[in-house]
Design an enzyme around this catalytic site. Structure first.
Site, PDB file in Angstrom:
ATOM      1  N   GLY A 148      30.738  29.091  31.486  1.00 20.17           N
ATOM      2  CA  GLY A 148      31.290  28.048  30.628  1.00 20.17           C
ATOM      3  C   GLY A 148      30.689  28.092  29.232  1.00 20.17           C
ATOM      4  N   MET A 187      28.027  23.231  24.630  1.00 18.50           N
ATOM      5  CA  MET A 187      26.751  23.079  25.325  1.00 18.50           C
ATOM      6  C   MET A 187      26.326  24.378  26.001  1.00 18.50           C
ATOM      7  SD  MET A 187      25.425  20.060  24.885  1.00 18.50           S
ATOM      8  CE  MET A 187      24.302  19.787  26.257  1.00 18.50           C
ATOM      9  N   ASN A 244      33.005  33.396  31.185  1.00 19.21           N
ATOM     10  CA  ASN A 244      33.925  32.316  30.851  1.00 19.21           C
ATOM     11  C   ASN A 244      35.286  32.660  31.428  1.00 19.21           C
ATOM     12  OD1 ASN A 244      33.962  29.769  28.933  1.00 19.21           O
ATOM     13  ND2 ASN A 244      35.935  30.790  28.660  1.00 19.21           N
ATOM     14  N   VAL A 262      30.769  23.355  32.811  1.00 24.44           N
ATOM     15  CA  VAL A 262      32.223  23.201  32.728  1.00 24.44           C
ATOM     16  C   VAL A 262      32.576  21.726  32.899  1.00 24.44           C
ATOM     17  CG1 VAL A 262      32.640  25.523  33.618  1.00 24.44           C
ATOM     18  CG2 VAL A 262      32.536  23.599  35.217  1.00 24.44           C
ATOM     19  N   ASN A 322      28.530  16.836  33.118  1.00 22.20           N
ATOM     20  CA  ASN A 322      28.415  15.387  33.340  1.00 22.20           C
ATOM     21  C   ASN A 322      29.171  14.976  34.596  1.00 22.20           C
ATOM     22  OD1 ASN A 322      26.705  14.266  31.428  1.00 22.20           O
ATOM     23  ND2 ASN A 322      28.294  14.134  29.872  1.00 22.20           N
ATOM     24  N   SER A 355      20.907  16.367  28.317  1.00 20.60           N
ATOM     25  CA  SER A 355      21.241  15.506  27.191  1.00 20.60           C
ATOM     26  C   SER A 355      20.632  16.031  25.900  1.00 20.60           C
ATOM     27  CB  SER A 355      20.741  14.075  27.422  1.00 20.60           C
ATOM     28  OG  SER A 355      21.018  13.264  26.301  1.00 20.60           O
ATOM     29  N   GLY A 356      21.367  15.859  24.828  1.00 18.54           N
ATOM     30  CA  GLY A 356      20.863  16.249  23.514  1.00 18.54           C
ATOM     31  C   GLY A 356      21.940  16.777  22.604  1.00 18.54           C
ATOM     32  N   GLY A 357      23.154  16.925  23.174  1.00 16.88           N
ATOM     33  CA  GLY A 357      24.242  17.429  22.355  1.00 16.88           C
ATOM     34  C   GLY A 357      24.028  18.877  21.954  1.00 16.88           C
ATOM     35  N   LYS A 409      21.175  10.766  34.564  1.00 15.34           N
ATOM     36  CA  LYS A 409      21.896  11.103  33.328  1.00 15.34           C
ATOM     37  C   LYS A 409      22.993  10.079  33.048  1.00 15.34           C
ATOM     38  CE  LYS A 409      23.363  13.584  29.811  1.00 15.34           C
ATOM     39  NZ  LYS A 409      24.771  13.426  29.633  1.00 15.34           N
ATOM     40  N   HIS A 453      21.352   7.101  31.610  1.00 12.53           N
ATOM     41  CA  HIS A 453      21.020   7.483  30.228  1.00 12.53           C
ATOM     42  C   HIS A 453      22.222   7.252  29.320  1.00 12.53           C
ATOM     43  CE1 HIS A 453      21.441  10.423  26.963  1.00 12.53           C
ATOM     44  NE2 HIS A 453      20.126  10.415  26.832  1.00 12.53           N
ATOM     45  N   ASN A 454      23.381   7.704  29.756  1.00 12.22           N
ATOM     46  CA  ASN A 454      24.579   7.554  28.936  1.00 12.22           C
ATOM     47  C   ASN A 454      25.008   6.101  28.817  1.00 12.22           C
ATOM     48  OD1 ASN A 454      24.441  10.342  28.961  1.00 12.22           O
ATOM     49  ND2 ASN A 454      26.630  10.624  29.280  1.00 12.22           N
ATOM     50  N   GLU A 477      22.896   4.685  26.279  1.00 13.08           N
ATOM     51  CA  GLU A 477      23.403   5.252  25.018  1.00 13.08           C
ATOM     52  C   GLU A 477      24.589   4.437  24.492  1.00 13.08           C
ATOM     53  OE1 GLU A 477      26.027   9.182  24.116  1.00 13.08           O
ATOM     54  OE2 GLU A 477      24.112   9.561  25.127  1.00 13.08           O
TER      55      GLU A 477
END
Length: 480
Positions: free
Chosen positions: A10, A14, A33, A75, A103, A129-131, A184, A187-188, A191
């Site tokens: 993928g 990210m 991919n 993915v 996610n 996480s961290g973009g 996670k 966390h979101n 956020e």
């Protein structure tokens, strides 16, 4: 030829940046991919000259990996993850590891661990996480699932993870099943709350104090060196000052409609399932939904004239302290959900460790996470963050300013839904007596749902024949 240390499937934003991060730490990486052109472009572009090998065949990709093979998927959550797992299983051997870094919903990770382990393989569901920047330079990583996989992936994950100020990697084993993806998800959720709160602080400064974009940016920048220090405050300062190619402030040209991908909603749904109040985060989710109804809001605005003359202008301290207290409340709600889930699913989560993982690399990284980590370290049995010495002190000091701002915003007819949800949660949580006795009486009146009494032990239930016409039969007591 030396086989690859890890493979990644993928190559979206990210995935591509995680590969470059891994390679920069000395690991050889195989990539695949579904669309071969994407792989070719990556290999010829950003991966050129690096210890990265691309494959158009999934079988060749799997064969290129060192045993035990470690395959990480980046993915879209859902059906795509299950399809790739089914394709991989025949190509792997017992002891190999499948890692889902997307996610995914935590219950799906629970199911996938059981399925993958039934095939003799190991499964890890990990939050990342961290973009884009975090993936490349160091994200916060939250792995959970088959514990036997941890010793094999730990060197890679801890090396690519962000490092806190004390040098600790922002990565630690969370627990079994879907615990990594649950952490996670929370966390979101936090956020979502953080972003809504900061946006409301911006709105107060813009509409009530009438600061310019530069002045708001400077204010956020100043706040970022104090208790509010965080990634989201930092980027908000930059956003306020950013100008487009025409020299205009871009923030003023962005339509006030916000999107969402579902993790905030998952947090709220999970909280409702477990009977945990997540009202601030729920409000943030609902506000995104409401924001998307732009045309309807404009129509409603034309129907109602607002008279916002009768209010006092809030001070910077009022806005700062209200944002700070509300953010603390958001984190308190998130950790309350983690504690409930740990008990519900028997995960034995380490809350101090989770707070440390979030200190750098992730979107909600904040200076006060060290205090949260210490609160749980000093009292592992802490029932709620709001009861910790740090939270009691900080919220108590901020409360006068918090109350004042909410009052002024109401008089100014300025919507502060998340700030209001936060302070109402605080007042309810710290109230020894709530009006729920009437609510329960109503339930018993119309549905014979019973009630407990102040002069009887907890767990002893009563039913009243309120009208004199009903019987003595009561409904059973249960939670849905």
């Amino acid at each position: 030829m030396k086989k690859s240390d890890i493979g990644l499937i993928g190559l979206a934003v990210m995935g591509e940046n995680l590969v470059l991060n891994m390679e920069s730490k000395g690991y050889k990486v195989s990539v695949y991919n579904r669309t071969a052109e994407v792989t070719d472009k990556f290999i010829a572009g950003r991966a050129a000259g690096k210890n990265i090998e691309g494959f158009s065949s999934l079988k060749e990709f799997a064969d290129s990996l060192e045993s035990p093979r470690k395959v990480m998927m980046m993915v879209r959550a859902g059906e795509a993850v299950d399809k790739i797992i089914d394709q991989l299983i025949p190509m792997l051997t017992p002891g190999d590891i499948i890692i889902d870094g997307g996610n995914s919903y935590f219950a799906d990770s629970e199911r996938r661990q059981k399925y993958v382990e039934s095939k003799g393989l190991l499964f890890v569901g990990t939050g990342v996480s961290g973009g884009e920047e975090g993936a490349l330079k160091g994200p916060s990583i939250m792995p959970g699932g088959s514990f036997g996989a941890w010793k094999h992936i730990k060197p890679i994950f801890t090396s690519i993870a962000a490092k806190a100020e004390d040098g600790e990697p922002c990565c630690e084993w969370i627990g079994r099943g879907g615990s990594g993806h649950f952490v996670k998800m929370v966390h979101n959720g936090i956020e979502y709350g953080d972003m809504q709160l900061i946006s409301e602080a911006y709105f107060v400064m813009k509409t009530m104090v009438h600061l310019s974009n530069d002045e708001i940016g400077d204010t956020f920048g100043k706040w970022n060196s104090g208790p509010l220090q965080s990634y989201l405050i930092e980027i908000s300062s930059n956003i306020m000052k950013h100008k487009d190619k025409k020299g205009d402030f871009l923030i003023d040209k962005i339509l006030d409609t916000a999107g969402q991908k579902g993790t905030g909603k998952w947090s709220v749904n999970s909280a409702m399932d477990m009977g945990i109040s997540l009202n601030l985060i729920a409000t943030a989710v609902f506000e995104r939904s409401l924001s998307s109804r732009k045309e309807l809001r404009e129509r409603a605005a034309s129907k109602f004239h607002r008279n916002s003359d009768a209010f006092s202008t809030p001070s910077e301290k009022e806005i700062h302290d209200s944002l700070y207290a509300s953010k603390l409340t958001s984190y308190a709600q998130g950790f309350d959900l983690l504690q409930s889930a740990s008990k519900e699913y028997n995960w034995n989560l380490d809350y101090s460790s989770i707070a440390k993982i979030w200190r750098n690399g992730c979107i909600i990284r904040s200076g006060f996470l060290n205090y949260i980590a210490n609160a749980y370290k000093n009292d592992p049995e802490l029932k709620a963050l709001i009861l910790s010495d740090y939270f009691v002190k900080e919220i108590s000091e901020a409360l006068p300013q918090w109350k004042s701002l909410i009052s002024k915003a109401v008089l100014a007819e300025v919507s502060l839904p998340a700030f209001s949800a936060a302070i109402n949660y605080f007042y309810s949580f710290t109230s020894a007596r709530l009006p729920s006795n009437l609510l329960q009486a109503q339930r018993d009146f119309f549905g014979a749902h019973t009630f407990e009494k102040v002069d009887s032990p907890r767990g002893v239930f009563f039913h009243e024949n309120w009208t004199g016409e009903g019987g003595d039969t009561a409904s059973g007591v249960y939670n849905v």
